[in-house]
Structures are given as C-alpha cells and as structure tokens.
Design an enzyme around this catalytic site. Sequence first.
Site, short mmCIF file in Angstrom:
data_model
loop_
_atom_site.label_atom_id
_atom_site.label_comp_id
_atom_site.label_asym_id
_atom_site.label_seq_id
_atom_site.Cartn_x
_atom_site.Cartn_y
_atom_site.Cartn_z
N HIS A 1 39.27 41.71 29.31
CA HIS A 1 38.02 41.22 29.89
C HIS A 1 37.01 42.37 29.90
O HIS A 1 37.34 43.48 30.33
CB HIS A 1 38.26 40.70 31.30
CG HIS A 1 37.04 40.11 31.91
ND1 HIS A 1 36.52 38.90 31.48
CD2 HIS A 1 36.20 40.56 32.87
CE1 HIS A 1 35.42 38.65 32.16
NE2 HIS A 1 35.20 39.63 33.00
N GLU B 1 44.27 32.18 37.88
CA GLU B 1 42.96 32.57 38.40
C GLU B 1 42.15 33.22 37.27
O GLU B 1 42.63 34.18 36.65
CB GLU B 1 43.17 33.58 39.54
CG GLU B 1 41.91 33.84 40.33
CD GLU B 1 42.12 35.01 41.29
OE1 GLU B 1 41.12 35.67 41.61
OE2 GLU B 1 43.27 35.27 41.67
N ARG C 1 38.29 30.22 26.28
CA ARG C 1 38.62 28.87 26.72
C ARG C 1 39.50 29.00 27.96
O ARG C 1 40.46 29.79 27.96
CB ARG C 1 39.39 28.20 25.58
CG ARG C 1 39.83 26.83 25.83
CD ARG C 1 38.90 25.80 25.24
NE ARG C 1 39.30 24.49 25.75
CZ ARG C 1 38.46 23.57 26.18
NH1 ARG C 1 37.17 23.78 26.11
NH2 ARG C 1 38.90 22.42 26.66
N ILE C 2 39.15 28.27 28.99
CA ILE C 2 39.95 28.34 30.22
C ILE C 2 41.21 27.52 30.01
O ILE C 2 41.16 26.39 29.51
CB ILE C 2 39.14 27.81 31.42
CG1 ILE C 2 37.97 28.77 31.68
CG2 ILE C 2 40.02 27.69 32.66
CD1 ILE C 2 37.01 28.30 32.75
C1 GRF Z 1 35.40 41.10 23.72
O1 GRF Z 1 34.38 41.82 24.35
C2 GRF Z 1 36.35 40.55 24.75
O2 GRF Z 1 36.55 41.41 25.84
C3 GRF Z 1 35.61 39.33 25.20
O3 GRF Z 1 35.05 38.79 24.03
C4 GRF Z 1 34.86 39.82 23.09
C5 GRF Z 1 35.63 39.42 21.86
O4 GRF Z 1 35.44 40.26 20.79
N1 GRF Z 1 36.46 38.43 25.93
P1 GRF Z 1 36.33 40.12 19.48
O5 GRF Z 1 36.39 38.65 19.11
O6 GRF Z 1 37.67 40.70 19.76
O7 GRF Z 1 35.56 40.91 18.45
#
Ligand code: GRF
Length: 224
Positions: free
Chosen positions: A116, A150, A98-99
Amino acid sequence: MTNDTKSASQILVLISGSGSNLQSIINACNSGEIRGKVVAVISNVPQVKGLERAAKAKIPNMVVNHQRYSSRSEFDDELCKIINRFNPDLVVLAGFMRILSKDFVKKFEHKMINIHPSLLPAYPGLNTHQRAIDAGDREAGATVHYVTSELDGGPCILRAKVSVHLEDTAADLAKRVLEREHIIFPKVVEWFCDRRITLNNGVVFIDGVSVPKAGLLFEDSSEH
Ligand code: GRF
C-alpha cells in the site's frame, strides 16, 4: 544463487494495472534473490501492461474481469477457484485495485500480502499521495502488510519512507514511493519464501522476533 525449483515457493500475483511491482518480483525470482517462482498472474482488468510483462516472462496469465460478474461474491468465488488450481504458497496483491470479500480473505489467511502506497495506518484506501501532500506531511512511503478483511488494515511487515518535497505533485511523490516499493515488496516475498516471516495472533514475526506494529523500517542511505 540459482533457484532450487524443488523447494521454490509457488507465488501467484494479482494485478490491475501496470505491474511494475510484479516486474520487481519476477526480476528477484530470476536473479535468485527470491527462492520462489511466479506460477500465475491474474488481472481483474483486461489488456493491462502487467499482463504483457507476465507473458514476456512466460508466466501463465489470465483475466478475471470483475465487470462480468453480477456480484462481488460471484467474482470472488471464480477468482478463488482459479487461484486454487495453482495451489500457491503465497498470494501477492501487486496493485490489485479490488476489495476482496471477508470469505475470500479468510481462505488465504496468513498467505496473502499487499503493498500500500502510504505509511500505514495513515491513509488507507485511494489517493494516498495527494492526501499526504494536502496534510502537509514531511514524509510518506509504502507498507507491505498481510491482508485481512479490514481494508489496508492487516498486520504490517515492512515499510519504507521517502521525504515529501515542497514542490511535489502527487505524481512526483508516487514515483518516488514506487521506487521504494520495488525494493521492499520483493524483500518481503523473499523472506516469506525463506519461511522467515510468520503471523501469530495478529503479530508478525521475522526470524522468531516480533516486529513493531507499524512494521520494520527499511533503511536506505540513498534516500534524501
Ligand atoms: C502501487 O503504487 C501500489 O502500491 C498501488 O498501486 C500501484 C501499482 O503499481 N496499490 P504497479 O501496477 O505495481 O506498477
């Protein structure tokens, strides 16, 4: 090593899904690697597996369903109110899809981190694995960074690389990257709780030494 609860940092985790990264942080707290305690887990999506993981670990958990709010700022205000009740030292976005508004981010400046699934600054946003495959990249990975307004653009702390194989689907690559996420995310939380990381004028320091703009590279001999 056991957790010293008196000096343990209070960690609050935001999730939207499976919570496997949350689990890696809970495990590292339980093993004493992280001198901290997950004090609450908040999901913006109801009935996700991450909430079950929190409940199983006896961590207070709740849903703030963004669909019930008429605007982003209303949702963010409510989320902020709930987070503040726990007065966390660190807010961790672990698969939180969610942003967040500029105002929200400002309130937790210097104490909110995200993971990320790409080697930032490449591929901010969604579908990172497919984009890496489509571009013919030979390597992909994940990056832990401070959150700024950002999107996926805050100062990078630590990243891990994996190879992209010719036959990889996005799901194959996601799986390989996720394994590395489960190593580097708890590692950064550990550093944060040990007060080893700071952010000064947009530059990340670890033990007083500035880290490269792309973040430190996690070296792991088991990756081929
Ligand atoms: C992970 O790959 C994270 O980098 C991305 O969403 C995924 C979430 O996985 N933003 P989890 O919910 O921690 O299993």
